[in-house]
Every structure is written in structure tokens, then in C-alpha cells.
Design a protein around this motif. Structure first.
Motif, PDB file in Angstrom:
ATOM      1  N   PRO A  82      47.843  54.530  22.454  1.00 18.31           N
ATOM      2  CA  PRO A  82      46.993  54.851  21.564  1.00 18.31           C
ATOM      3  C   PRO A  82      47.682  55.375  20.205  1.00 18.31           C
ATOM      4  CG  PRO A  82      46.176  55.948  23.402  1.00 18.31           C
ATOM      5  CD  PRO A  82      47.456  55.204  23.875  1.00 18.31           C
ATOM      6  N   ARG A  83      49.017  55.806  20.514  1.00 14.42           N
ATOM      7  CA  ARG A  83      49.717  56.094  19.384  1.00 14.42           C
ATOM      8  C   ARG A  83      51.389  55.996  19.788  1.00 14.42           C
ATOM      9  NH1 ARG A  83      47.502  61.045  21.435  1.00 14.42           N
ATOM     10  NH2 ARG A  83      49.147  62.425  22.399  1.00 14.42           N
ATOM     11  N   GLU A  84      52.400  55.737  18.954  1.00 13.15           N
ATOM     12  CA  GLU A  84      53.567  55.626  19.328  1.00 13.15           C
ATOM     13  C   GLU A  84      54.247  56.872  20.156  1.00 13.15           C
ATOM     14  OE1 GLU A  84      57.874  54.713  17.016  1.00 13.15           O
ATOM     15  OE2 GLU A  84      55.961  53.710  16.373  1.00 13.15           O
ATOM     16  N   ALA A  85      54.905  56.333  21.171  1.00 10.39           N
ATOM     17  CA  ALA A  85      55.269  57.480  22.080  1.00 10.39           C
ATOM     18  C   ALA A  85      56.793  57.603  21.751  1.00 10.39           C
ATOM     19  CB  ALA A  85      55.345  57.101  23.413  1.00 10.39           C
ATOM     20  N   ARG A  86      57.359  58.657  21.712  1.00  7.53           N
ATOM     21  CA  ARG A  86      58.837  59.015  21.677  1.00  7.53           C
ATOM     22  C   ARG A  86      59.425  59.441  22.802  1.00  7.53           C
ATOM     23  NH1 ARG A  86      59.087  63.537  19.295  1.00  7.53           N
ATOM     24  NH2 ARG A  86      56.867  64.359  19.148  1.00  7.53           N
ATOM     25  N   PHE A  87      58.607  59.850  23.761  1.00  9.76           N
ATOM     26  CA  PHE A  87      59.201  60.087  25.234  1.00  9.76           C
ATOM     27  C   PHE A  87      58.007  59.762  26.158  1.00  9.76           C
ATOM     28  CE2 PHE A  87      57.478  64.127  23.489  1.00  9.76           C
ATOM     29  CZ  PHE A  87      56.580  64.485  24.510  1.00  9.76           C
ATOM     30  N   SER A  88      58.373  59.858  27.603  1.00  7.41           N
ATOM     31  CA  SER A  88      57.288  59.697  28.538  1.00  7.41           C
ATOM     32  C   SER A  88      57.729  61.254  29.503  1.00  7.41           C
ATOM     33  CB  SER A  88      57.580  58.719  29.315  1.00  7.41           C
ATOM     34  OG  SER A  88      59.050  58.752  30.388  1.00  7.41           O
ATOM     35  N   ALA A  89      56.346  61.420  30.059  1.00  6.84           N
ATOM     36  CA  ALA A  89      56.436  62.556  31.113  1.00  6.84           C
ATOM     37  C   ALA A  89      55.843  61.986  32.274  1.00  6.84           C
ATOM     38  CB  ALA A  89      55.514  63.824  30.690  1.00  6.84           C
ATOM     39  N   ALA A  90      56.691  62.349  33.369  1.00  8.36           N
ATOM     40  CA  ALA A  90      56.206  61.804  34.638  1.00  8.36           C
ATOM     41  C   ALA A  90      56.415  62.818  35.647  1.00  8.36           C
ATOM     42  CB  ALA A  90      57.020  60.624  35.076  1.00  8.36           C
ATOM     43  N   GLU A  91      55.299  63.070  36.697  1.00 13.54           N
ATOM     44  CA  GLU A  91      55.267  63.967  37.770  1.00 13.54           C
ATOM     45  C   GLU A  91      56.034  63.581  38.768  1.00 13.54           C
ATOM     46  OE1 GLU A  91      52.093  66.218  40.377  1.00 13.54           O
ATOM     47  OE2 GLU A  91      52.020  64.316  40.307  1.00 13.54           O
TER      48      GLU A  91
ATOM     49  N   GLY B  50      49.566  59.294  24.406  1.00 14.32           N
ATOM     50  CA  GLY B  50      48.046  59.423  24.449  1.00 14.32           C
ATOM     51  C   GLY B  50      47.619  58.877  25.644  1.00 14.32           C
ATOM     52  N   MET B  51      48.307  58.315  26.662  1.00 16.18           N
ATOM     53  CA  MET B  51      47.582  57.392  27.662  1.00 16.18           C
ATOM     54  C   MET B  51      48.347  57.925  28.853  1.00 16.18           C
ATOM     55  SD  MET B  51      45.419  55.040  28.552  1.00 16.18           S
ATOM     56  CE  MET B  51      45.042  54.061  27.180  1.00 16.18           C
TER      57      MET B  51
ATOM     58  N   GLU C  25      58.509  47.998  23.981  1.00 12.77           N
ATOM     59  CA  GLU C  25      58.169  47.428  22.548  1.00 12.77           C
ATOM     60  C   GLU C  25      58.445  48.729  21.667  1.00 12.77           C
ATOM     61  OE1 GLU C  25      57.163  44.572  21.610  1.00 12.77           O
ATOM     62  OE2 GLU C  25      57.274  44.024  23.661  1.00 12.77           O
ATOM     63  N   GLY C  26      59.456  49.536  21.772  1.00 12.81           N
ATOM     64  CA  GLY C  26      59.820  50.750  20.813  1.00 12.81           C
ATOM     65  C   GLY C  26      58.850  52.005  21.036  1.00 12.81           C
ATOM     66  N   GLY C  27      58.336  51.964  22.410  1.00 14.91           N
ATOM     67  CA  GLY C  27      57.472  53.229  22.355  1.00 14.91           C
ATOM     68  C   GLY C  27      55.852  52.854  21.961  1.00 14.91           C
ATOM     69  N   ARG C  28      55.776  51.579  22.326  1.00 15.02           N
ATOM     70  CA  ARG C  28      54.146  51.265  21.692  1.00 15.02           C
ATOM     71  C   ARG C  28      53.429  50.573  23.115  1.00 15.02           C
ATOM     72  NH1 ARG C  28      56.988  49.522  17.199  1.00 15.02           N
ATOM     73  NH2 ARG C  28      57.186  47.357  18.396  1.00 15.02           N
ATOM     74  N   GLU C  29      54.279  50.491  24.006  1.00 14.36           N
ATOM     75  CA  GLU C  29      53.426  49.942  25.363  1.00 14.36           C
ATOM     76  C   GLU C  29      53.954  50.672  26.582  1.00 14.36           C
ATOM     77  OE1 GLU C  29      51.825  45.533  24.482  1.00 14.36           O
ATOM     78  OE2 GLU C  29      53.317  45.886  26.321  1.00 14.36           O
ATOM     79  N   LEU C  30      53.111  50.845  27.447  1.00 17.47           N
ATOM     80  CA  LEU C  30      53.645  51.309  28.740  1.00 17.47           C
ATOM     81  C   LEU C  30      53.720  50.154  29.997  1.00 17.47           C
ATOM     82  CD1 LEU C  30      54.296  53.822  30.983  1.00 17.47           C
ATOM     83  CD2 LEU C  30      51.858  54.134  31.135  1.00 17.47           C
TER      84      LEU C  30
END
Length: 431
Positions: free
Chosen positions: A230-239, A273-274, A288-293
Motif C-alpha cells: 500500500p505504501r513504499e517500505a523502508r524496512f520489514s518486520a518479521a516475527e 502497510g501489508m 522493487e525498491g520497497g514497493r513489493e513483498l
């Protein structure tokens, strides 16, 4: 004639007939019909009287008899049932009508429940609350090993299906399911394969359930499920194990290796946001530079370590074949997608993960003349999860974990808990 009685005598064990329960017998002309079901209905049946009636009817004269075994028609009813925390509730189905809050509406190309809307696009991808292109499948070669992915020198990525078929396989106010079957020809040998993606939406749930199923026909490749964010990501968070790890989009470099920003996630991975809620650990990458997971659905590899590795200078281990790691055959991978506002720890991702991972345990009952429900110890607190509960004599041991970057207040069975960030605590409760 009397052979029918002998036939039944050899095959009937109590009320069990071919793995079902014998409930009724009827005789019409030269035909004997046995009605069977999954359970006893009626609860009591006089088998001696049934056998005697059969012997009298079929032993009168020599004739050719026909035996029919008929399973009673059954209907499966999907219900939205409230249940107390760590407790149980008893139900009895009755005829009637009722309203369902946040009811599911199903069309051939759309599912919605007032909390989430999912639409199916022409190419088989999804629009999830307006986020287009969700579920694009990308297959490419993998000349890596059990340690690292490596692309072939000339990689031919396949992400467009040759054919798409969409059908509704469950329709109702509580649950709706749409099936999307996409046909591909995976390179380099143009191997034909059909991939079914089922998309499920339930009443009251803010996430959609996804299952990807296929028969893997080839070796040395990687299949990924892409989710635009939904919005460009600057990092990820994973359990991970009792913690949530935040990672940058780029990986740390090591000696003699190309930095691969593919990371593990245990219960969920969240970016932009996903949140992807996971049934089991999976590999992911923000692309894609933070635009896709990109979620790795399958990696097919054939060696423990490959000596000539495009992304690694030195062997990581012995070059021994592991044919089973090519993962040929049928596969079915499930997860859920939860779009949200705010950071993962502000959007209740852990609570949604609990809802996804822990369905009701259902068992048939026979009576409702006693208590119809019971409540166990309830856990309250944002970002606090229950990881274990065990009975020790007359006490319950409960292990809770604060998976939150800030201190959290919780309550378990009436006991107040002040937890530090990432603290794990065991609490003893009286039964």
C-alpha cells in the motif's frame, strides 16, 4: 435368497458396515437397501430383529436379489460461533434464520465483508482494498543450493499465465471462497503446470486467506508470490522466536558472498502497510525498491552445496546430491494477507495472527443437559501473546511473551502483569 443374509453377516460388525453406521433397512421387491451414516441415528437399533426380517424376506423363494447401500445425504452448515477465552461452548443446530454481522458477499470476481474487499482481475491477480496486482506468481531458475539462491546465467522469468479460470467454490454470509486456476509454461523446457489459488473471506475477519496449490513438475527453480505494498517500505518486520526483527531492505555483506536480502519469517512478515500471516516459516524479500513483498512459495534445489556458485566464492559444505530437495510432487501453501494503517505494533498484527493460526477445535457431542459453556483464563494486553499453557497438578503454568518494542501492561486470569519489551514470563495460576 438366503445368500443376502450371509452376505450381511460376514460384513456387519456391530453396526459398522463398510466404515459407516447402519441405521435403517428397507425391502422393496427384490431389492434390499441399507441406509448408512457417519453416526448412529437412531441411537439404538435392534440388529437381531433386522437380521431376522431380512432372512424371512429373502429366504421365501429362490430369486436374484439386489443389495443397495445408501449414505444419507448430509449438509454442511457454516456458522459463526462465539466462544469464551480458552474455554468451550456447546451448540445444537435448529432450523431458523438469523443475521450475520460483517456478512460476506460473493460474486465471481469479488469478495467483501464490509471490512475488506477482494476483487479478481483478468490475469488472475487480486485487488486487495484497492492494492492492484496482488498474487502475481513469478517463476525463474535457481542454480543455488541449500544455503544460497543463485540465478542461472540466462534466466527466463515467467509471470504471465497462458489461461485463467475463475469459479466460486463456497458462497454464504459466513464464508466465501473463490478459486483461480492459472496455467503456465515454466522455462526452460516450457513445462506445463496449473496453479490454483483459493481466496477466502470470512465474516468479521480483516484479512483474506490465500492458498496456493500445484504439482511441481521441474527442478532447479524458485516460485514467488508477489504482493504490491500500500505504501513504499523502508524496512520489514518479521516475527522470529519470541521477538520481531526489523530489517533494512539490503542485506549485510559477508566474505565472498553476494548480499541476498531474503530473510526468514516465523509467524508474520510486515512491510509498507501489508502483513502476511504465515502458517509456517517462510522466506521473504522486499523488492522493487520497497514497493513489493515477495514470498517464496517453493525453492527446488539439488545439492547441499554447489561448488561453482554464482553468488558465493567458496563452497559452504559438501557437494552432495539431495534429490528430495527438488520438491517434486504436490504442494499446498497457505497464508493470509492483512492490509492496515500504521506500524505493525500499532495495527494489531499479532492479534490478527492469533485469529488466523488458531481455529476452533470441534468435536461432536451427544447431550445439552448440563453446562453449555466454560471460560478459561483470559489474556488481555496489546502486543502480548500466550506461547504455552500446561497443567501441573492443580495449577496451570502459562508462558506469555511481550512481543512489543515498548513496555506493555497485560492481565492473565485476573493477575496484572507489567512486562518489559520482549520479556518472556511464566505465570502460575490456580485452577
Amino acid at each position: 435368497s438366503s445368500g443376502v443374509s450371509e452376505w450381511l453377516r460376514r460384513r456387519l460388525h456391530g453396526r459398522e458396515l463398510f466404515g459407516r453406521r447402519l441405521n435403517r433397512m428397507s425391502i422393496e421387491g427384490p431389492t434390499v437397501t441399507f441406509e448408512v451414516d457417519e453416526e448412529d441415528d437412531p441411537l439404538w437399533l435392534d440388529l437381531d430383529e433386522l437380521k431376522n426380517e431380512l432372512e424371512v424376506a429373502t429366504g421365501a423363494e429362490e430369486a436374484e436379489w439386489q443389495v443397495r447401500i445408501v449414505a444419507r445425504r448430509r449438509s454442511t452448515v457454516v456458522a459463526r460461533v462465539p466462544a469464551p477465552p480458552l474455554g468451550w461452548t456447546a451448540l445444537q443446530p435448529v432450523e431458523g434464520t438469523g443475521a450475520v454481522e460483517d456478512a460476506v458477499q460473493v460474486n465471481l470476481d469479488r469478495l467483501e465483508n464490509g471490512l475488506l474487499s477482494v476483487a479478481v482481475a483478468a490475469g488472475g491477480t487480486l485487488s486487495l482494498d484497492g492494492v492492484e496486482g496482488v498474487g502475481r506468481l513469478v517463476d525463474g531458475g535457481d542454480e543455488g543450493d541449500s544455503y544460497n539462491y543463485a540465478p542461472p546465467a540466462e534466466d527466463d522469468l515467467v509471470d504471465e499465465p497462458d489461461d485463467v479460470r475463475v469459479s466460486v467454490i463456497a458462497e454464504g454470509s459466513v464464508r466465501g471462497v473463490v478459486s483461480i486456476v492459472r496455467s503456465y509454461r515454466w522455462s526452460p523446457a516450457q513445462v506445463p503446470v496449473e496453479v490454483e489459488t483459493t481466496v477466502e473471506l470470512r465474516a468479521g475477519e480483516r484479512f483474506c486467506r490465500v492458498r496456493v496449490s500445484f504439482e511441481n513438475p521441474r527442478s532447479d527453480h524458485r516460485l514467488r508470490f508477489h504482493v504490491p505494498l500500500p505504501r513504499e517500505a523502508r524496512f520489514s518486520a518479521a516475527e522470529g522466536q519470541f521477538a520481531v526483527v526489523e530489517r533494512a531492505l539490503e542485506a549485510e555483506e559477508g566474505f565472498g558472498e553476494v548480499a541476498l536480502p531474503t530473510f526468514p519469517a516465523y509467524g508474520f512478515v510486515d512491510a509498507g502497510g501489508m502483513a502476511a500471516l504465515l502458517e509456517h516459516p517462510m522466506e521473504y524479500e522486499v523488492v522493487e525498491g520497497g514497493r513489493e513483498l515477495a514470498l517464496t512459495i517453493l525453492r527446488s534445489t539439488g545439492l547441499i552445496s554447489r561448488s561453482a556458485h554464482a553468488y558465493r566464492e567458496s563452497p559452504a559444505g559438501p557437494e552432495i546430491e539431495i534429490p528430495a530437495a527438488q520438491c517434486r510432487g504436490p504442494w499446498s501453501i497457505g497464508f493470509a494477507l492483512y492490509p492496515h494503517d500504521g506500524a505493525w505494533h500499532e495495527a494489531g498484527v499479532l492479534a490478527q495472527l492469533e485469529r488466523y493460526l488458531h481455529p476452533f477445535v470441534v468435536a461432536p457431542g451427544a447431550a445439552l443437559d448440563g453446562p453449555t459453556s466454560a471460560t478459561g483464563p483470559e489474556l488481555r494486553g496489546e502486543g502480548v501473546v500466550l506461547s504455552a499453557l500446561r497443567l501441573r497438578g492443580r495449577r496451570l503454568d502459562a508462558r506469555v511473551a511481550c512481543e512489543h518494542p515498548e513496555p506493555a501492561q497485560a492481565e492473565l486470569g485476573g493477575i496484572a502483569l507489567d512486562l518489559r519489551p520482549w520479556e518472556i514470563r511464566t505465570v502460575e495460576l490456580d485452577r
